[in-house]
Design a protein around this motif. Sequence first.
Motif, PDB file in Angstrom:
ATOM      1  N   ILE A 205     -59.879  21.732 -72.321  1.00 28.61           N
ATOM      2  CA  ILE A 205     -59.892  20.270 -72.233  1.00 28.61           C
ATOM      3  C   ILE A 205     -61.352  19.868 -72.141  1.00 28.61           C
ATOM      4  O   ILE A 205     -62.067  20.309 -71.240  1.00 28.61           O
ATOM      5  N   TYR A 206     -61.800  19.083 -73.085  1.00 25.71           N
ATOM      6  CA  TYR A 206     -63.198  18.680 -73.129  1.00 25.71           C
ATOM      7  C   TYR A 206     -63.499  17.618 -72.074  1.00 25.71           C
ATOM      8  O   TYR A 206     -62.610  16.877 -71.640  1.00 25.71           O
ATOM      9  N   GLU A 207     -64.752  17.522 -71.696  1.00 27.53           N
ATOM     10  CA  GLU A 207     -65.199  16.536 -70.717  1.00 27.53           C
ATOM     11  C   GLU A 207     -64.871  15.115 -71.183  1.00 27.53           C
ATOM     12  O   GLU A 207     -64.444  14.278 -70.403  1.00 27.53           O
ATOM     13  N   TRP A 208     -65.072  14.843 -72.470  1.00 23.94           N
ATOM     14  CA  TRP A 208     -64.809  13.492 -72.984  1.00 23.94           C
ATOM     15  C   TRP A 208     -63.319  13.162 -72.934  1.00 23.94           C
ATOM     16  O   TRP A 208     -62.939  12.001 -72.866  1.00 23.94           O
ATOM     17  N   GLU A 209     -62.447  14.177 -72.930  1.00 22.87           N
ATOM     18  CA  GLU A 209     -61.019  13.922 -72.786  1.00 22.87           C
ATOM     19  C   GLU A 209     -60.689  13.506 -71.354  1.00 22.87           C
ATOM     20  O   GLU A 209     -59.843  12.646 -71.134  1.00 22.87           O
ATOM     21  N   PHE A 210     -61.367  14.119 -70.378  1.00 21.14           N
ATOM     22  CA  PHE A 210     -61.180  13.713 -68.982  1.00 21.14           C
ATOM     23  C   PHE A 210     -61.558  12.252 -68.775  1.00 21.14           C
ATOM     24  O   PHE A 210     -61.010  11.572 -67.918  1.00 21.14           O
ATOM     25  N   ALA A 211     -62.540  11.774 -69.538  1.00 17.84           N
ATOM     26  CA  ALA A 211     -63.045  10.409 -69.373  1.00 17.84           C
ATOM     27  C   ALA A 211     -62.158   9.362 -70.040  1.00 17.84           C
ATOM     28  O   ALA A 211     -62.354   8.170 -69.819  1.00 17.84           O
ATOM     29  N   CYS A 212     -61.213   9.762 -70.849  1.00 20.50           N
ATOM     30  CA  CYS A 212     -60.341   8.814 -71.544  1.00 20.50           C
ATOM     31  C   CYS A 212     -59.428   8.092 -70.554  1.00 20.50           C
ATOM     32  O   CYS A 212     -58.878   8.714 -69.650  1.00 20.50           O
TER      33      CYS A 212
ATOM     34  N   ALA B  20     -56.495   7.275 -71.066  1.00 19.75           N
ATOM     35  CA  ALA B  20     -55.172   7.897 -71.190  1.00 19.75           C
ATOM     36  C   ALA B  20     -55.032   9.075 -70.244  1.00 19.75           C
ATOM     37  O   ALA B  20     -53.965   9.313 -69.681  1.00 19.75           O
ATOM     38  N   TYR B  21     -56.099   9.828 -70.031  1.00 20.12           N
ATOM     39  CA  TYR B  21     -56.034  10.995 -69.148  1.00 20.12           C
ATOM     40  C   TYR B  21     -56.195  10.598 -67.688  1.00 20.12           C
ATOM     41  O   TYR B  21     -55.542  11.162 -66.819  1.00 20.12           O
ATOM     42  N   GLU B  22     -57.055   9.625 -67.432  1.00 14.61           N
ATOM     43  CA  GLU B  22     -57.359   9.233 -66.048  1.00 14.61           C
ATOM     44  C   GLU B  22     -56.123   8.834 -65.256  1.00 14.61           C
ATOM     45  O   GLU B  22     -56.023   9.104 -64.080  1.00 14.61           O
ATOM     46  N   GLY B  23     -55.170   8.192 -65.881  1.00 22.67           N
ATOM     47  CA  GLY B  23     -54.003   7.704 -65.154  1.00 22.67           C
ATOM     48  C   GLY B  23     -52.784   8.606 -65.240  1.00 22.67           C
ATOM     49  O   GLY B  23     -51.711   8.214 -64.799  1.00 22.67           O
TER      50      GLY B  23
ATOM     51  N   ILE C 255     -42.848  14.192 -69.997  1.00 22.67           N
ATOM     52  CA  ILE C 255     -42.890  14.293 -71.462  1.00 22.67           C
ATOM     53  C   ILE C 255     -43.032  12.907 -72.066  1.00 22.67           C
ATOM     54  O   ILE C 255     -43.845  12.687 -72.978  1.00 22.67           O
ATOM     55  N   LYS C 256     -42.264  11.953 -71.558  1.00 24.75           N
ATOM     56  CA  LYS C 256     -42.336  10.573 -72.056  1.00 24.75           C
ATOM     57  C   LYS C 256     -43.746  10.005 -71.859  1.00 24.75           C
ATOM     58  O   LYS C 256     -44.283   9.319 -72.735  1.00 24.75           O
ATOM     59  N   GLU C 257     -44.361  10.304 -70.727  1.00 22.46           N
ATOM     60  CA  GLU C 257     -45.712   9.838 -70.429  1.00 22.46           C
ATOM     61  C   GLU C 257     -46.718  10.415 -71.435  1.00 22.46           C
ATOM     62  O   GLU C 257     -47.578   9.693 -71.946  1.00 22.46           O
ATOM     63  N   LEU C 258     -46.595  11.697 -71.736  1.00 18.20           N
ATOM     64  CA  LEU C 258     -47.495  12.328 -72.707  1.00 18.20           C
ATOM     65  C   LEU C 258     -47.280  11.766 -74.112  1.00 18.20           C
ATOM     66  O   LEU C 258     -48.240  11.589 -74.874  1.00 18.20           O
ATOM     67  N   LEU C 259     -46.036  11.455 -74.439  1.00 17.54           N
ATOM     68  CA  LEU C 259     -45.730  10.849 -75.741  1.00 17.54           C
ATOM     69  C   LEU C 259     -46.322   9.439 -75.845  1.00 17.54           C
ATOM     70  O   LEU C 259     -46.952   9.086 -76.843  1.00 17.54           O
ATOM     71  N   GLU C 260     -46.106   8.629 -74.796  1.00 18.62           N
ATOM     72  CA  GLU C 260     -46.585   7.248 -74.809  1.00 18.62           C
ATOM     73  C   GLU C 260     -48.104   7.161 -74.863  1.00 18.62           C
ATOM     74  O   GLU C 260     -48.658   6.270 -75.492  1.00 18.62           O
TER      75      GLU C 260
ATOM     76  N   PRO D 224     -55.185  13.625 -85.187  1.00 19.06           N
ATOM     77  CA  PRO D 224     -55.201  12.178 -84.937  1.00 19.06           C
ATOM     78  C   PRO D 224     -55.782  11.753 -83.594  1.00 19.06           C
ATOM     79  O   PRO D 224     -56.296  10.645 -83.471  1.00 19.06           O
ATOM     80  N   LYS D 225     -55.693  12.581 -82.568  1.00 19.12           N
ATOM     81  CA  LYS D 225     -56.191  12.260 -81.224  1.00 19.12           C
ATOM     82  C   LYS D 225     -55.770  10.854 -80.785  1.00 19.12           C
ATOM     83  O   LYS D 225     -56.575  10.023 -80.399  1.00 19.12           O
ATOM     84  N   ASP D 226     -54.480  10.605 -80.845  1.00 22.10           N
ATOM     85  CA  ASP D 226     -53.919   9.294 -80.506  1.00 22.10           C
ATOM     86  C   ASP D 226     -54.305   8.836 -79.106  1.00 22.10           C
ATOM     87  O   ASP D 226     -54.434   7.641 -78.858  1.00 22.10           O
ATOM     88  N   TYR D 227     -54.490   9.748 -78.185  1.00 21.13           N
ATOM     89  CA  TYR D 227     -54.814   9.402 -76.805  1.00 21.13           C
ATOM     90  C   TYR D 227     -56.163   8.696 -76.685  1.00 21.13           C
ATOM     91  O   TYR D 227     -56.417   7.996 -75.720  1.00 21.13           O
TER      92      TYR D 227
END
Length: 149
Positions: free
Chosen positions: A28-35, A37-40, A85-90, A126-129
């Motif tokens: 998991i990249y640092e920039w993904e932690f900062a999104c 989508a990931y923070e919450g 799973i629903k949270e990861l999809l959304e 696509p990196k939808d997150y």
Amino acid sequence: MARTLKQKRGSKVDQTGRSKSDGKHVRIYEWEFACPAYEGLSSHATRLLLEFRRRYNGRDNRIHLSVRKAARVIHASKSTASRAIKELLERGFIRLLRKGMFSVREGPRDASVYALTNVPINGIAPKDYMHWRPRDQKSSEGSGKSCGR
């Protein structure tokens, strides 16, 4: 003329230079932690995201995972696993490729099939997150915050 690689004492590479150890890892990249989508993400969804990435084999972006198996992996109930799973999809971390079904009378159980959006799906990742934003956030507030990529 065949070329041989010099090996250091205790090196864990073979004669072709490939690793001999099974150095599997989940990234998991640092920039993904900062999104946003990931923070919450809830703790169960975070753990499940790690499990999805662990199951990715580096070639085929098709991950088979039932709600029951997800519940066992994250040590939670089926309803909690279903919400994760629903949270990861959304939030766009995974995509549903095929909905699974549970039918005792009609034969074997088929788990749902998911794809990670951080690795290519049909040639494109696509990196939808990266585009996900909280619903209650005003458009002017969230415009300055990005995922860094």
